[in-house]
Design an enzyme around this catalytic site. Structure first.
Site, PDB file in Angstrom:
ATOM      1  N   LYS A  21      50.228 -30.972 -23.334  1.00  0.00           N
ATOM      2  CA  LYS A  21      50.873 -30.803 -22.019  1.00  0.00           C
ATOM      3  C   LYS A  21      49.923 -30.140 -21.032  1.00  0.00           C
ATOM      4  O   LYS A  21      49.786 -30.599 -19.902  1.00  0.00           O
ATOM      5  CB  LYS A  21      52.151 -29.968 -22.208  1.00  0.00           C
ATOM      6  CG  LYS A  21      52.947 -29.722 -20.953  1.00  0.00           C
ATOM      7  CD  LYS A  21      54.400 -29.418 -21.258  1.00  0.00           C
ATOM      8  CE  LYS A  21      54.627 -28.020 -21.822  1.00  0.00           C
ATOM      9  NZ  LYS A  21      54.459 -26.947 -20.805  1.00  0.00           N
ATOM     10  N   SER A  22      49.267 -29.073 -21.448  1.00  0.00           N
ATOM     11  CA  SER A  22      48.353 -28.373 -20.526  1.00  0.00           C
ATOM     12  C   SER A  22      47.241 -29.304 -20.043  1.00  0.00           C
ATOM     13  O   SER A  22      46.903 -29.330 -18.859  1.00  0.00           O
ATOM     14  CB  SER A  22      47.706 -27.179 -21.243  1.00  0.00           C
ATOM     15  OG  SER A  22      48.668 -26.214 -21.551  1.00  0.00           O
ATOM     16  N   GLY A  94      56.496 -24.747 -15.124  1.00  0.00           N
ATOM     17  CA  GLY A  94      55.759 -23.594 -14.634  1.00  0.00           C
ATOM     18  C   GLY A  94      54.293 -23.914 -14.389  1.00  0.00           C
ATOM     19  O   GLY A  94      53.685 -23.442 -13.429  1.00  0.00           O
ATOM     20  N   GLN A 169      48.019 -19.753 -16.645  1.00  0.00           N
ATOM     21  CA  GLN A 169      48.487 -20.375 -15.403  1.00  0.00           C
ATOM     22  C   GLN A 169      47.972 -19.597 -14.199  1.00  0.00           C
ATOM     23  O   GLN A 169      47.533 -20.190 -13.212  1.00  0.00           O
ATOM     24  CB  GLN A 169      50.011 -20.443 -15.386  1.00  0.00           C
ATOM     25  CG  GLN A 169      50.545 -21.445 -16.408  1.00  0.00           C
ATOM     26  CD  GLN A 169      52.056 -21.509 -16.451  1.00  0.00           C
ATOM     27  OE1 GLN A 169      52.745 -20.786 -15.745  1.00  0.00           O
ATOM     28  NE2 GLN A 169      52.580 -22.388 -17.274  1.00  0.00           N
ATOM     29  N   ASP A 315      53.165 -20.117 -26.916  1.00  0.00           N
ATOM     30  CA  ASP A 315      54.282 -21.067 -26.848  1.00  0.00           C
ATOM     31  C   ASP A 315      54.915 -21.326 -28.212  1.00  0.00           C
ATOM     32  O   ASP A 315      55.925 -22.028 -28.308  1.00  0.00           O
ATOM     33  CB  ASP A 315      53.798 -22.400 -26.259  1.00  0.00           C
ATOM     34  CG  ASP A 315      53.502 -22.269 -24.766  1.00  0.00           C
ATOM     35  OD1 ASP A 315      54.044 -21.347 -24.129  1.00  0.00           O
ATOM     36  OD2 ASP A 315      52.729 -23.097 -24.254  1.00  0.00           O
ATOM     37  N   LYS A 342      59.351 -16.979 -19.911  1.00  0.00           N
ATOM     38  CA  LYS A 342      59.052 -18.403 -20.165  1.00  0.00           C
ATOM     39  C   LYS A 342      60.231 -19.250 -19.688  1.00  0.00           C
ATOM     40  O   LYS A 342      61.040 -18.798 -18.894  1.00  0.00           O
ATOM     41  CB  LYS A 342      58.766 -18.604 -21.658  1.00  0.00           C
ATOM     42  CG  LYS A 342      57.505 -17.911 -22.132  1.00  0.00           C
ATOM     43  CD  LYS A 342      56.279 -18.523 -21.478  1.00  0.00           C
ATOM     44  CE  LYS A 342      55.007 -17.782 -21.856  1.00  0.00           C
ATOM     45  NZ  LYS A 342      53.866 -18.249 -21.052  1.00  0.00           N
ATOM     46  N   ARG A 346      62.622 -15.864 -24.137  1.00  0.00           N
ATOM     47  CA  ARG A 346      62.557 -16.406 -25.507  1.00  0.00           C
ATOM     48  C   ARG A 346      62.842 -15.350 -26.575  1.00  0.00           C
ATOM     49  O   ARG A 346      63.185 -15.719 -27.707  1.00  0.00           O
ATOM     50  CB  ARG A 346      61.201 -17.088 -25.754  1.00  0.00           C
ATOM     51  CG  ARG A 346      61.135 -18.409 -25.021  1.00  0.00           C
ATOM     52  CD  ARG A 346      59.886 -19.196 -25.287  1.00  0.00           C
ATOM     53  NE  ARG A 346      60.045 -20.534 -24.726  1.00  0.00           N
ATOM     54  CZ  ARG A 346      59.037 -21.347 -24.423  1.00  0.00           C
ATOM     55  NH1 ARG A 346      57.795 -20.962 -24.637  1.00  0.00           N
ATOM     56  NH2 ARG A 346      59.277 -22.544 -23.935  1.00  0.00           N
TER      57      ARG A 346
HETATM   58  C1  S3P Z   1      50.090 -22.886 -19.830  1.00  0.00           C
HETATM   59  C2  S3P Z   1      49.967 -21.517 -19.945  1.00  0.00           C
HETATM   60  C3  S3P Z   1      50.970 -20.668 -20.602  1.00  0.00           C
HETATM   61  C4  S3P Z   1      51.908 -21.492 -21.465  1.00  0.00           C
HETATM   62  C5  S3P Z   1      52.398 -22.725 -20.774  1.00  0.00           C
HETATM   63  C6  S3P Z   1      51.232 -23.619 -20.402  1.00  0.00           C
HETATM   64  C7  S3P Z   1      49.037 -23.651 -19.131  1.00  0.00           C
HETATM   65  O1  S3P Z   1      51.742 -20.012 -19.613  1.00  0.00           O
HETATM   66  O2  S3P Z   1      53.013 -20.690 -21.862  1.00  0.00           O
HETATM   67  O3  S3P Z   1      53.291 -23.459 -21.584  1.00  0.00           O
HETATM   68  O4  S3P Z   1      49.020 -24.893 -19.232  1.00  0.00           O
HETATM   69  O5  S3P Z   1      48.197 -23.024 -18.473  1.00  0.00           O
HETATM   70  P1  S3P Z   1      51.328 -18.574 -19.005  1.00  0.00           P
HETATM   71  O6  S3P Z   1      50.139 -18.744 -18.178  1.00  0.00           O
HETATM   72  O7  S3P Z   1      52.537 -18.148 -18.201  1.00  0.00           O
HETATM   73  O8  S3P Z   1      51.101 -17.691 -20.201  1.00  0.00           O
END
Ligand code: S3P
Length: 433
Positions: A21-22, A94, A169, A315, A342, A346
């Site tokens: 996903k990232s 997010g 993020q 995650d 999150k 969670r």
């Molecule tokens: C992600 C960073 C994480 C993770 C999210 C994806 C990303 O969040 O929990 O599912 O793709 O950069 P945080 O930056 O809030 O830790």
């Protein structure tokens, strides 16, 4: 939509879970800002990544697919995005809203970003603070929640930002804004977090320095289109890894899983608990390590989860707490306050479901203590959180009675074919609407 899990299921066979996903989000974002056509395979057709695709189409980028994991992006260059006609809907994602805010803060046009009920509860002050220091003008709703209004035409300047929390993020948001800023933008993190943005920027020919924990780039460069092979998401694989570890007789092979060192906390933690996880066919694909995993049933013991593993498994805690429930003894998670912000809180969501299923636990501000025991059945809530839903589905492998999991529609945000793959592997999962 709800899931019903009947007792007596297993986990076996060979399968590949959907793309990371990232990396899928970042492929669209960087592909859009590059010159030339970027082609990605293994792209995740989940609702979150599709929200990013839709947003970039609204910003004037032509994107073909995703079709069977293949997506093509006609890059418009760093300064080629155009004003969206409407508000940008980030759905449940997010990553979309935080990373895109960094890009939009540097545009000549204004934009508004919003999302679903879950996203509207999530804190955005963490990106508004550094972006404002860079010269951006952002207005949020109540106490820094979406929708976000980002004013166009602001001149951004590079800053150094010490991240107050371990968040990929926030780091990525600042670095992406740095592409549009004058001078150098740099960040330091309280602990290493996933580094896909840095790796992928380099893959697009953009120079990113990492030295003594400081990550930096110069604004005003250019990105060159590339080809991307997105591996299977270790966060999705985690459900099958834990499923196999906790189930007598289980033996599963997961193919082409992303094994970036900033993402493998789930494997490190399960191994400390006694899990049998074999890693083979290790290779590097497009700047990211990838491997196949063979996982078999193992007797688990409770542990104190090392705090340095927390950001590397951030995650995976919902499903790791299911592993803890199946372990002999007590598992303690601390230093994990980020879990409270999150897709749901969670810690609270897992505590409620574990209690319903008869697992003793104590909630702490920054974590939870789980006493291994016998899982019973019951009806659990998901709080619009995909990973809570899938974790309790996996708990069904060890439960003595059926588990009903309410409100599972959000599973499609990260893992649209979860139910089908889990059934194929042997989980007694039924869908009811
Ligand atoms: C992600 C960073 C994480 C993770 C999210 C994806 C990303 O969040 O929990 O599912 O793709 O950069 P945080 O930056 O809030 O830790």
């Amino acid at each position: 939509m709800k899931f019903i899990i009947e007792p007596g299921g297993t986990m076996s066979g060979t399968l590949r879970v959907p793309g990371d996903k990232s990396m899928s989000h970042r492929a669209i974002m960087l592909g859009a800002l590059a010159t030339g056509t970027t082609r990605a395979t293994g792209f995740l057709s989940g609702d979150d990544a599709l929200a990013t695709v839709a947003a970039f189409r609204d910003l004037g980028v032509s994107i073909t697919g995703p079709d069977d994991g293949v997506v093509s992006i006609e890059g418009v260059g760093l300064h080629g995005l155009s004003a969206p006609a409407n508000n940008l809907d980030m759905g449940n994602s997010g990553t979309s809203i935080r990373l895109l805010s960094g890009i939009l803060a540097g545009q000549p046009f204004s934009s508004v970003l919003s999302g679903d009920v879950s996203l509207q509860q999530r804190p955005m002050g963490r990106i508004i603070t550094p972006l404002s220091l860079m010269g951006a003008m952002i207005t949020a709703a109540d106490s820094g929640r979406p929708p976000l209004e980002i004013a166009g035409g602001q001149k951004l300047r590079g800053i150094h930002y010490d991240l107050p929390m371990a968040s990929a993020q926030v780091k990525s948001c600042v670095l992406l804004a740095g592409l549009f800023a004058e001078g150098r933008t740099s960040v330091t993190e309280p602990a290493p977090t996933r580094d896909h943005t840095e790796r992928m920027l380099r893959g697009f020919g953009y120079s990113v320095h990492t030295e003594n924990g400081v990550i930096s780039l110069e604004g005003g460069g250019s990105l060159r289109a590339t080809r991307l092979d997105i591996p299977a998401d270790i966060s999705s694989a985690a459900f099958f890894i834990v499923g196999a570890v906790i189930t007598a007789g289980a033996d599963i092979t997961l193919e082409h899983v992303g094994m970036n060192p900033t993402r493998v906390g789930v494997i490190n933690i399960l191994r400390l608990m006694g899990a049998d996880i074999e890693v083979f066919n290790e290779q590097e694909v497009g700047g990211e390590p990838v491997a196949d995993l063979r996982v078999r049933h193992s007797a688990l013991r409770g542990i104190e989860i090392p705090v340095e593993e927390v950001p590397l498994a951030i995650d995976e805690f919902p499903v790791l707490l299911i592993a803890a429930a199946c372990a002999e003894g007590v598992t303690t998670l601390s230093g994990a306050e980020e879990l409270r912000v999150k897709e749901s809180d969670r810690i609270a969501s897992m505590a409620e479901g574990l209690t319903i299923l008869g697992i003793r636990n104590e909630v702490r501000e920054d974590g939870i203590v789980v006493h291994g025991g016998e899982l019973g059945g019951g009806s659990v809530r998901t709080f619009h959180d995909h990973r809570i839903a899938m974790s309790f589905a996996i708990a069904g492998l060890r439960a003595k009675e059926p588990i009903e999991i309410l409100d599972c529609d959000h599973v499609a945000t990260s893992f649209p074919n979860f139910a089908a793959l889990a059934q194929e592997a042997g989980l007694g999962l039924r869908i009811e609407s």
